[in-house]
Design an enzyme around this catalytic site. Structure first.
Site, short mmCIF file in Angstrom:
data_model
loop_
_atom_site.label_atom_id
_atom_site.label_comp_id
_atom_site.label_asym_id
_atom_site.label_seq_id
_atom_site.Cartn_x
_atom_site.Cartn_y
_atom_site.Cartn_z
N HIS A 60 0.83 -1.22 0.00
CA HIS A 60 0.00 0.00 0.00
C HIS A 60 0.86 1.26 0.00
CE1 HIS A 60 -3.43 -2.53 2.03
NE2 HIS A 60 -3.15 -2.91 0.80
N HIS A 118 -0.24 -11.02 -5.06
CA HIS A 118 1.14 -10.58 -4.81
C HIS A 118 2.16 -11.53 -5.44
CE1 HIS A 118 -0.64 -7.71 -2.13
NE2 HIS A 118 -1.10 -8.64 -1.33
N HIS A 128 -9.23 -2.04 -5.17
CA HIS A 128 -8.17 -2.36 -4.21
C HIS A 128 -7.17 -3.35 -4.80
CE1 HIS A 128 -6.00 -2.51 -0.52
NE2 HIS A 128 -5.88 -3.81 -0.74
#
Length: 305
Positions: free
Chosen positions: A78, A264, A237
């Site tokens: 983030h 990820h 997101h």
């Protein structure tokens, strides 16, 4: 020339680690040209610096984790996403635990911190990684791909098969030539399912997770009283995460990124695949900002939304 950027002053905040539940102090400091984004574990007897790098990402099961000599900094995506969105090239990130604080579950707090520190241009050319040949990674039905593109465009598709998610749109395409990261992406929060959170807590994880820093769903609906920040917050997101995952390569990408159910691990595998093929990319700079892709200019990226 299109110049590198750092922050003007030191800024600090305190939050909790989403998995540890422990208090974490975070300090952002200006860094010289060509430093990159460097994370520093200042809680250790001898602080350890871990530069953001695609090859330093180890564990990717629940977050992107930078590792060096057994030292970890977890949940960097983030903050890295905020740096990418604001065009920050050089920054020191001091942290007092092995986890970047989760804050509100989005990149908005990090955007605010960086903007409140002030952003300044440096007397060095901003470097881009220009993708020149397609690169793709697949894992079952999941995939992530980079194609040549003069700019930065992302197309992300999720597939959660959940009534609340189905209603909000599972596909999103964004081109930063005409989209504000700060306005359209930064505030999208991470999300999780109540039954998964309970299982994770039994494993000693998600101890800091709550409706203050995530969208929580049961089998049918969103449990947060305040609902969603964007109509399509779930897929936004995932795009926010992807922007952060891709930025650990060290420079902004000039590419079109397409992904289906990526996370990820797949995002990092895609970067490693790109770096393994030297003929698939080149490092470029722009002596004249007018010749650079739209959307990377100082005003375009750093304007308050």
């Amino acid at each position: 020339m299109l110049k590198q950027r750092t922050i003007k002053s030191i800024v600090k905040t305190v939050g909790i680690g989403v998995h540890s539940g422990r208090k974490v102090e975070l300090t952002l400091r200006p860094a010289a040209p060509d430093t990159g984004i460097v994370f520093s574990r200042v809680d250790l007897p001898t602080p350890v610096d871990i530069p953001a790098s695609a090859l330093s990402i180890g564990d990717t099961r629940l977050a992107s984790v930078l590792q060096k000599d057994g030292v970890r900094v977890s949940t960097v995506e983030h903050l890295m996403s905020a740096c990418a969105g604001l065009g920050i090239d050089n920054l020191y990130v001091d942290v007092t635990a092995e986890e970047i604080p989760i804050m509100d579950g989005s990149a908005a707090t990090f955007v605010f911190l960086i903007q409140s520190a002030g952003i300044e241009e440096q007397n060095a050319a901003k470097k881009f990684i220009k993708v020149t040949k397609p690169v793709e990674i697949r894992d079952g039905d999941k995939f992530a791909r980079l194609d040549p593109y003069f700019g930065f465009r992302l197309k992300f598709t999720i597939d959660f098969r959940h009534p609340a998610v189905d209603k909000t749109g599972q596909e999103l395409e964004v081109d930063f030539a005409n989209t504000s990261y700060v306005r359209e992406i930064a505030r999208a929060r991470t999300f999780g399912f109540a039954h998964e959170v309970e299982m994770m807590r039994e494993l000693g994880l998600a101890r800091g997770g709550s409706m203050d820093n995530a969208i929580v769903l049961d089998e049918y609906r969103i449990l947060n009283n305040d609902g969603l920040r964007y109509d399509d917050e779930f897929v936004k997101h995932k795009m926010l995460d992807a922007i952060g995952d891709l930025y650990v390569i060290g420079h902004p990408l000039l590419a079109s990124y397409t992904a289906y159910k990526s996370g990820h691990g797949l995002n990092n595998a895609l970067l490693r695949e790109l770096l393994a093929h030297e003929q698939a990319y080149e490092i470029v700079t722009f002596d004249d900002p007018k010749t650079a892709p739209t959307g990377f200019g100082f005003d375009a990226q750093t304007a308050f939304a």
